[in-house]
Scaffold this active site. Structure first.
Site, PDB file in Angstrom:
ATOM      1  N   ASP A   1      -6.993   7.641  15.643  1.00 18.37           N
ATOM      2  CA  ASP A   1      -7.344   7.444  14.242  1.00 18.37           C
ATOM      3  C   ASP A   1      -7.907   6.044  14.017  1.00 18.37           C
ATOM      4  O   ASP A   1      -7.494   5.336  13.092  1.00 18.37           O
ATOM      5  CB  ASP A   1      -6.121   7.703  13.362  1.00 18.37           C
ATOM      6  CG  ASP A   1      -6.507   8.060  11.928  1.00 18.37           C
ATOM      7  OD1 ASP A   1      -7.692   8.372  11.703  1.00 18.37           O
ATOM      8  OD2 ASP A   1      -5.637   8.019  11.048  1.00 18.37           O
TER       9      ASP A   1
ATOM     10  N   GLY B   1       4.118   7.305   2.935  1.00 16.12           N
ATOM     11  CA  GLY B   1       5.156   6.580   2.244  1.00 16.12           C
ATOM     12  C   GLY B   1       4.596   5.301   1.641  1.00 16.12           C
ATOM     13  O   GLY B   1       3.401   5.229   1.331  1.00 16.12           O
TER      14      GLY B   1
ATOM     15  N   VAL C   1       4.362   0.928   1.824  1.00 15.96           N
ATOM     16  CA  VAL C   1       4.556  -0.259   2.643  1.00 15.96           C
ATOM     17  C   VAL C   1       4.810  -1.458   1.733  1.00 15.96           C
ATOM     18  O   VAL C   1       4.077  -1.672   0.756  1.00 15.96           O
ATOM     19  CB  VAL C   1       3.330  -0.540   3.537  1.00 15.96           C
ATOM     20  CG1 VAL C   1       3.590  -1.754   4.417  1.00 15.96           C
ATOM     21  CG2 VAL C   1       3.011   0.657   4.405  1.00 15.96           C
TER      22      VAL C   1
ATOM     23  N   GLY D   1       0.655   5.744   0.652  1.00 16.64           N
ATOM     24  CA  GLY D   1      -0.161   6.875   1.099  1.00 16.64           C
ATOM     25  C   GLY D   1       0.720   8.059   1.369  1.00 16.64           C
ATOM     26  O   GLY D   1       1.882   8.083   0.949  1.00 16.64           O
TER      27      GLY D   1
ATOM     28  N   GLY E   1       0.841  -1.193   0.000  1.00 15.19           N
ATOM     29  CA  GLY E   1       0.000   0.000   0.000  1.00 15.19           C
ATOM     30  C   GLY E   1       0.871   1.236   0.000  1.00 15.19           C
ATOM     31  O   GLY E   1       2.079   1.160   0.221  1.00 15.19           O
TER      32      GLY E   1
END
Lengths: 608, 334
Positions: free
Chosen positions: A135, A27, A29, A24, A22
């Site tokens: 979050d 950064g 992953v 975002g 992934g």
């Protein structure tokens, strides 16, 4: 590899990067393999050179992560810097995030109960360690291949220095944010409980409540509207659980530990059952014939500013004059004058230095405030210290909003990415343009909501005819005050608030452009009402009116009129009941975001 | 001794708890057997309830006072810090949270633990040395930063040799340790302004020798954080004496000019804010003027292109234009 601390520093050579999991704002992953142990790990790479985050903030995130050792929190193995990238080595969770697992469709109640219970275990651990996640959302809940539920992404989490301290930073992802966080009141662990309630709805419905609205608009709706509720074909227990998580007053909201005893978890299943979700997602992916190939890791050649090299080939320092020793002696007093000259000639040179000092002062002040509040509570406990705390909190909140708005700008640029988390920004100096973007977006969100602002409401036409003059008179005498009053209402559902705001804006526009229509419409409405005996008796007889409730006021008999968003205009038309005003929490009288908008606007004027 | 620690019906007094914890910590020196570790956990948990409350009841100020008094006289805090490496993960966190709770204890405007620590320098030494042990570095770093919020404790570190070890710690390969140490160094140099100024004034030569090593570090993070902090220190008005001394030196100018051409844009940008002070100085030293003159043509090509994508940063662009004018008009010093 033993969590969480490593005896020996990890290094990049130890790992072979496999596919990208992934990416975002933070950064990228990757899934990776530890060549020495054969373990599969997840590696988060943060490009420090292009990251918006200050290095100190990233350090905070790592400190939080490395301070956790729980089966309900993604494990942290270590980190290191390679060139401009920080590699964070973490536990790999094959099941993916709940957001991914939601793609084939919502979860069933039994599955949600398991997830919520596991999340509550995780939150109990975090909260007892003085940590707030801030979050919680499906995207940050990961599953292992065996269905173990783990909290991930501590990008905005906070560490409290003890269990009495509070936070007031404006962070999170709007749809999941608790009202007290948006209002920037002092908040604590309970903010995570609200987000958990929203996440439960997200898992049951596929999307969080209010997802039809723009995230910025949601920031205005959540504190104002009644809490969202779980509706549909679900058990009484599930609905009740969600309702408890979403109690607006965080002091009355139960803690994670208390919620674990909720009857929703009476016959809760084993996490292993969640494997069906993972299988379901796999089947779904296969059926969709996902043609997108997994992205493999490619070593990127950092395209750093090579401009300098191309234009100038190195400085010449060959002139080496005998270097003067660096020493401060009293004979050099003259230099003080020269510094003052520098300052006088170029006051701007100092601006930056000062801004930074201010920021660090602010940080110091917060820490001091948290300590003083704690002491105020435990030893002195006087109302005096409470008031003190509130003041510090208020004073700081504006500062924080400003930072968070800047960070939210990047999130606004990409509207599709609605999951983005808002973070406080370390410095104001970065990307001033971004501020403008977010400010205009924020402003439009505000405007849509209820601001009769010049850009939205067409310019007033001059009233010349009799009808136009009467129309204007009706508006200023009767309508305007009522609209302002209705606009300030709370305690209604988001949909109701939206409908009312559309209506009031439409009327304002009507008055500005077409006062004669305003006059005729009202005149016809009144005459129609007078023709109907029943309506006439209800509307024009004061004793009957009392029993008829105003449409959107659902609270008890008192008229819950929130102070108007524009006190100056409202007070000229509508004199507010003082006692009503006193019952409002101070935060509703002027929202920090509104204060910020105003401050920004003033600033803009000054710089022009 | 076992019977002493068996579950007795009587609740231990705060003083007894402190002594028991200290004794079982000391026993760890002989070996980390499970029984001793369990003892530590048990006492730690009981003390934690005393200082934090159990969630429902607030801690009693009287018990905390007794506990603190006994902790000072039995040297508990030293025992805790000295044995961090022998403890397990949760025990390290919990013992540090007890330390922290005592540290924040306040009576009026007085911080008794701070006063105590100012007479027990070995504890601060151990806290600083914590950076040498990756597994305890972050816990002790956090406590250390709480300590140096108090000027009298910061002074102990700044006035001795302890401060110089930070120049090693901030370059450690483990990111979390190095950046934690950097946060502490930053706090030491910026938090108590007159204290920091005294330190800088007394040690100006040594300080910049050490600091320039950080600016030339092969570690990107060290380099970036230290150039940024340098700008903050020099542009702080309190430190104007330091700034004038700094910008007289051609060696410093050379280093900063090289950083202007660093591959990292962030480092370039931060060094610009130091470079501008050299150029803006109306009383430049001759060696500084000589270097600028020698490189005038190059600078006049370099600066207009320097970070030209920062179109929205008005202040930066104004400053850049100012520097270009200054350099163009530069006259040799006779």
């Amino acid at each position: 590899m033993s969590a969480p601390s490593t005896s020996r520093p990890l290094s990049a050579d130890q790992f072979m990067l496999l596919e990208q999991l992934g990416s975002g704002s933070f950064g990228v992953v990757y899934r990776a393999i530890n060549k020495e142990t054969g373990d599969i790990v997840a590696i988060k790479q943060i490009d420090l050179e292009s990251s918006e985050d200050d290095i100190a903030e990233i350090q905070m995130e790592i400190a939080l992560l490395s301070g956790c050792d729980s089966d309900h929190v993604t494990k942290y193995y270590g980190c290191f810097v390679k060139r401009y990238k920080l590699w964070i080595i973490m536990e790999y969770l094959a099941g993916g995030s709940c957001l991914d697992l939601l793609k084939p469709g919502p979860f069933n109640e039994r599955q949600i109960a398991i997830i919520c219970k596991e999340l509550l275990e995780g939150l109990t651990y975090l909260h007892s360690n003085g940590k707030i996640h801030r979050d919680i959302k499906a995207a940050n809940v990961l599953l292992s291949s065996d269905g173990d539920v783990k909290l991930a992404d501590f990008g905005v989490a906070a560490q409290l220095s003890n269990n009495k301290s509070r936070r007031n930073t404006f962070v999170g992802t709007p749809f999941w944010m608790a009202p007290e966080v948006i209002r920037q009141e002092a908040y604590d662990f309970k903010a995570d409980i609200w987000s958990l309630g929203i996440t439960a709805i997200e898992l049951a419905m596929g999307e969080p409540p209010l997802s039809q609205y723009h995230p910025m608009k949601v920031l205005f709706l959540i504190p104002k509207a009644l809490p969202p509720a779980l509706e549909g074909n679900f058990s009484k227990e599930f609905k009740d659980f969600v309702a408890h998580c979403l109690i607006k007053d965080h002091r009355r909201r139960p803690s994670a530990k208390q919620l674990l005893k909720h009857k929703f978890f009476r016959n809760v299943g084993n996490p292993i059952e969640l494997r069906t979700l993972i299988n379901r997602k796999e089947d779904w992916s296969i059926r969709r014939v996902d043609r997108s190939k997994p992205k493999l890791y490619e070593e990127t050649i950092a395209t750093m500013a090579s401009m300098a090299d191309s234009t100038v080939d190195g400085w010449s320092f060959t002139v080496d004059a005998p270097s003067k020793s660096v020493q401060v002696t009293e004979t050099e007093v003259a230099d003080e004058i020269s510094v003052e000259q520098i300052v006088q000639q170029n006051p701007s040179l100092y601006r930056r230095g000062r801004a930074q000092t201010y920021a660090s002062y602010q940080r110091g002040a917060t820490a001091a405030a948290s300590i003083s509040s704690q002491l105020g509570n435990s030893s002195i406990g006087s109302s005096n210290s409470d008031e003190e705390r509130r003041r510090t909190v208020r004073a700081k909140s504006l500062h924080d909003t400003r930072r968070s708005v800047i960070s939210s700008s990047s999130f606004l640029r990409n509207d599709s990415d609605r999951q983005r988390t808002l973070k406080p920004r370390p410095q104001l100096q970065e990307a001033p343009n971004a501020t403008n973007v977010s400010m205009s977006e924020l402003a439009s969100a505000l405007r849509d909501r209820d601001q009769p602002d010049e850009e939205n409401i067409p310019p007033s036409v001059p009233a010349t005819s009799e009808e136009q003059k009467f129309g204007r008179q009706i508006y200023s005498v009767a309508v305007k005050g009522v609209l302002d009053q209705v606009d300030g209402k709370t305690d209604a559902s988001s949909a109701e608030l939206e409908a009312v705001s559309k209506f009031t804006n439409a009327w304002r526009a009507l008055d500005a452009t077409c006062p004669e229509a305003e006059f005729w419409i009202l005149k016809s409405i009144i005459s129609k009402i007078e023709e109907c005996d029943q309506l006439r008796s209800v509307l024009f007889n004061p004793s009957v009116t009392k029993s008829v409730r105003e449409p959107i006021s659902k609270s008890n008999g008192e008229r819950s009129i929130a102070s108007s968003r524009r006190p100056s205009t409202a007070s000229s038309v509508y004199i507010q009941n003082e006692s009503v005003n006193q019952q409002l929490p101070p935060s509703q009288q002027k929202s920090p975001i509104e204060q910020l908008l105003y401050a920004r606007w003033l600033e803009g004027l000054r710089s022009r | 001794m076992a019977f002493l620690f068996s579950r007795s019906s009587r609740q231990k007094s705060p003083q007894e708890l402190v002594r028991s914890l200290r004794d079982s910590l000391k026993k760890l020196d002989l070996g980390q057997d499970k029984k001793t570790l369990d003892e530590v956990t048990r006492f730690v948990n009981q003390i934690k309830v005393l200082v934090h409350g159990d969630g429902n009841t607030d801690p009693s100020p009287d018990s905390i006072a007794l506990l603190a008094q006994e902790a000072y006289s039995s040297d508990l805090l030293y025992s805790i810090i000295a044995r961090q490496t022998l403890l397990d993960f949760e025990q390290r966190k919990d013992t540090m949270s007890i330390f922290n709770a005592l540290l924040q204890r306040q009576i009026g405007s007085r911080f008794p633990t701070v006063q105590y620590l100012s007479t027990r320098e070995p504890i601060l030494v151990l806290l600083v040395k914590g950076y040498e042990y990756p597994e305890v570095a972050q816990n002790s770093g956090q406590i250390l930063r709480e300590c140096i919020k108090h000027e009298q404790l910061a002074k102990i570190i700044l006035s001795g040799d302890l401060i110089w070890s930070f120049f090693e710690y901030v370059q450690l390969p483990a990111f979390e340790t190095a950046s934690d140490a950097f946060s502490t160094l930053r706090d030491l140099l910026t938090r108590h302004k007159s204290l920091a100024l005294d330190f800088l004034t007394d040690n100006i030569d040594k300080f910049f020798v050490e600091y320039n090593r950080l600016l030339q570090s092969s570690n990107y993070v060290t380099k970036r954080q230290s150039i940024k902090l340098l700008g903050e220190i020099l542009l702080d008005r309190t430190n104007y004496v330091i700034m004038t001394a700094y910008i007289d030196s051609p060696e410093h100018l050379k280093l900063i000019m090289n950083l202007l051409r660093d591959k990292s844009k962030n480092i370039q940008y931060e060094s610009f804010h130091v470079f501008k002070v050299f150029v803006a100085n109306p009383n430049k030293s001759k060696p500084v003027v000589d270097i600028l003159l020698k490189n005038r043509e190059k600078l006049l090509v370099f600066l207009p292109e320097f970070q030209s994508d920062r179109t929205n940063d008005d202040q930066f662009n104004d400053e850049k234009q100012f520097l270009i004018r200054q350099i163009a008009d530069l006259k040799p010093v006779q």
